[in-house]
Enzyme design. Structure first.
Site, PDB file in Angstrom:
ATOM      1  N   HIS A  47     108.168  97.020  58.159  1.00  0.00           N
ATOM      2  CA  HIS A  47     108.289  98.330  57.524  1.00  0.00           C
ATOM      3  C   HIS A  47     106.954  98.730  56.889  1.00  0.00           C
ATOM      4  O   HIS A  47     106.160  97.874  56.489  1.00  0.00           O
ATOM      5  CB  HIS A  47     109.366  98.304  56.449  1.00  0.00           C
ATOM      6  N   GLU A  49     106.211  99.906  53.978  1.00  0.00           N
ATOM      7  CA  GLU A  49     106.003  99.414  52.619  1.00  0.00           C
ATOM      8  C   GLU A  49     105.547  97.959  52.620  1.00  0.00           C
ATOM      9  O   GLU A  49     104.638  97.592  51.859  1.00  0.00           O
ATOM     10  CB  GLU A  49     107.302  99.507  51.802  1.00  0.00           C
ATOM     11  N   CYS A  77     114.278 100.863  51.779  1.00  0.00           N
ATOM     12  CA  CYS A  77     115.523 100.142  52.041  1.00  0.00           C
ATOM     13  C   CYS A  77     115.631  98.988  51.037  1.00  0.00           C
ATOM     14  O   CYS A  77     114.743  98.786  50.207  1.00  0.00           O
ATOM     15  CB  CYS A  77     115.525  99.608  53.470  1.00  0.00           C
TER      16      CYS A  77
END
Length: 143
Positions: A47, A49, A77
């Site tokens: 991801h 991030e 998430c």
């Protein structure tokens, strides 16, 4: 957020969901960037991030990112929310809400859970419509 949106657009080239992230130091200087790499790397943790936090930790030479800000185009998430809490990021700025997997208010609110040792400030909805439009267009082309 401009740079995070650029990263999100760059993710499209690899067939990844267009999500981009940027880590800023306490002075507002860009430390690291990231974009989704799940498809490109066949990595479930790829991801935006996670990519940005890992890169920032390498640049800083330590995993603690106290005083830093994570800017991301989509609400994190649960995995990413946990990672930013663990890295001790001071502030999270995000664009679009994620009503299917969001863990910063949509489905859960991991980062503001009082039981955790660290709770970053949250600024939500920054250029949210623009961030959401990238995602809507991406998924519309997939269908």
């Amino acid at each position: 957020m401009d740079l995070a949106l650029e990263e999100a657009r760059a993710a499209l080239a690899t067939g990844d969901v267009p999500v981009g992230a940027v880590v800023l130091d306490p002075d507002g200087t860009v430390v690291a960037t990231g974009r989704n790499h799940r498809e490109a790397d066949q990595d479930p943790s790829g991801h935006a991030e996670i990519q940005a936090l890992r890169a920032a930790a390498r640049v800083r030479g330590e995993w603690r990112l106290e005083g830093h800000t994570l800017v991301v185009t989509l609400e994190p998430c649960t995995m990413c929310a946990g990672a930013l809490v663990q890295s001790r990021v001071a502030r999270l700025v995000f664009g679009a809400y994620d009503d299917k997997a969001g863990a910063v208010g949509s489905l859960w609110d991991v980062v503001r859970d009082r039981r955790l040792h660290h709770r970053p400030e949250v600024v939500a909805g920054v250029r949210g419509e623009e961030s959401a439009a990238l995602l809507v267009d991406f998924f519309a082309q997939r269908r």
